[in-house]
Design an enzyme around this catalytic site. Structure first.
Site, mmCIF file in Angstrom:
data_model
loop_
_atom_site.group_PDB
_atom_site.id
_atom_site.type_symbol
_atom_site.label_atom_id
_atom_site.label_comp_id
_atom_site.label_asym_id
_atom_site.label_seq_id
_atom_site.Cartn_x
_atom_site.Cartn_y
_atom_site.Cartn_z
ATOM 1 N N GLU A 213 0.826 -1.204 0.000
ATOM 2 C CA GLU A 213 0.000 0.000 0.000
ATOM 3 C C GLU A 213 0.858 1.250 0.000
ATOM 4 O OE1 GLU A 213 -2.390 3.299 1.992
ATOM 5 O OE2 GLU A 213 -0.449 2.417 2.492
ATOM 6 N N ASP A 236 -7.505 2.393 7.981
ATOM 7 C CA ASP A 236 -6.143 2.905 7.985
ATOM 8 C C ASP A 236 -5.942 3.800 9.196
ATOM 9 O OD1 ASP A 236 -3.510 3.546 7.004
ATOM 10 O OD2 ASP A 236 -4.263 3.223 4.978
ATOM 11 N N HIS A 328 4.314 8.170 9.849
ATOM 12 C CA HIS A 328 5.440 7.957 8.933
ATOM 13 C C HIS A 328 6.762 8.450 9.519
ATOM 14 C CE1 HIS A 328 3.528 6.968 4.773
ATOM 15 N NE2 HIS A 328 2.816 6.444 5.773
#
Length: 360
Positions: A213, A236, A328
């Site tokens: 993904e 998500d 992230h």
């Protein structure tokens, strides 16, 4: 399972689920090498004896059929992969050139501890120290090609180019919060496993634990073609840009989502415009069950819904995410209550789903 304030059956977050999330987050599954997480998923599914397969891209595809006559075929996707790195050149002495896999801010990498390869061998991302830099160099953020992963002389002999690496951050529960790497999207993986175990009878649940993904929603498109669903939902985690604004004297109005405000229902992102029928269904389900919720503000990024909705004749799709700070990076942060309310919303909404939603 427990009853909520309206006497409806509701899913609660248990210590067992927290422990499962810990195992998933501490595993390494950088895009294209999702084996560690895939094995945990398969182990969790085995006692259920459901129709389960692993496809050519490594997606885990599970079908749990309901018992009602007019069932809706609902595909729910959660991606197994995480951002990370790949070693690309052995420069000897335990130093390795590397590239990023997925969206990573290079500015925050220097000095981060990493794990490398299937044995999770320790390393560190190194660069020229500040003592050796010029005033001009300090004005510019370091680029990835100026950094190396340092494994040391002995351990460096045990890894090789093509090995994956990721942050070495270990899962921790901090009061009402959880801090870990790869909460994007191990939260979705846990939620999807939970929904499989408690699927309502009015749907055929088509569960896809997807690959790659983070590098282009690759596994989800293949999975959706296999399932040919009527509805697609991506689970998500999404950025919570809810810190005070640092560059203005006013309130931060570009927050995207906020912690402590419940699950984020998408209207639009860079890959998908959510089906309005599904948005209304989720919002009405949340309101009926008194579950806090928020809209995920239209912004960059995307989820597996971006691939699902374009398959075959098209699949009405929507995304639901848990808000997360510092996504992230080496350490994300979520609230347990946001996670719990996301799971409650999904379970509640699925139980209210009928074929008529697509006729509106």
């Amino acid at each position: 399972m427990a009853k909520d304030e309206n006497n409806n059956m509701s899913i609660e977050i248990t210590q067992e689920q927290i422990d499962l999330l810990e195992r998933l987050c501490n595993a390494m599954a950088v895009s294209g090498d999702e084996q560690e997480v895939r094995q945990i998923v398969l182990d969790e599914l085995k006692p259920l004896e459901l129709d389960t397969k692993v496809d050519a891209l490594g997606n885990v595809l599970v079908t749990r059929r309901g018992s009602d006559k007019n069932r809706v075929r609902v595909m729910i996707a959660a991606h197994m992969d995480e951002i990370g790195f790949m070693l690309v050149d052995d420069e000897e002495g335990g130093l390795f050139e590397f590239v990023a896999i997925g969206g990573i801010d290079e500015r925050q990498l220097v000095g981060k501890s990493v794990i490398v390869g299937k044995d999770h061998l320790p390393g560190v991302i190194g660069a020229k120290p500040i003592h050796m830099t010029t005033p001009e160099e300090r004005k510019t953020a370091l680029k990835l090609d100026q950094m190396r992963i340092d494994m040391g002389l002995d351990i460096g002999k045990k890894v090789k180019p093509s090995d994956r690496a990721t942050f070495a951050t270990q899962f921790a529960q901090i009061g009402p919060s959880i801090r870990a790497k790869a909460l994007d999207d191990r939260l979705g993986v846990v939620n999807l496993l939970t929904l499989i175990k408690h699927a309502p009878e009015n749907i055929d649940l088509l569960a896809a634990f997807t690959t790659q993904e983070e590098v282009g929603l690759r596994g989800a498109g293949v999975a959706a073609y296999h399932f040919d669903p009527q509805i697609g939902i991506a689970l998500d985690s999404t950025p919570a840009n809810d810190l005070p604004a640092w560059d203005v004297d006013e309130e931060n109005t570009r927050y995207n989502t906020k912690l402590d405000h419940g699950p984020a229902i998408y209207l639009m992102d860079a890959a998908t415009i959510a089906d309005r029928r599904l948005v209304d269904w989720l919002v009405s389900s949340a309101e009926a069950a008194h579950i806090p919720w928020q809209f995920r503000q239209p912004n960059l990024g995307g989820t597996d819904a971006g691939a699902i909705h374009k398959v075959r004749e098209g699949v009405p799709s929507v995304s639901v995410s848990v808000p997360q700070r510092y996504i992230h990076t080496a350490a994300g942060l979520i609230r347990l209550e946001d996670w719990a309310n996301t799971l409650r919303l999904l379970h509640t909404a699925l139980g209210r789903l009928t074929p008529e939603i697509l006729n509106r």
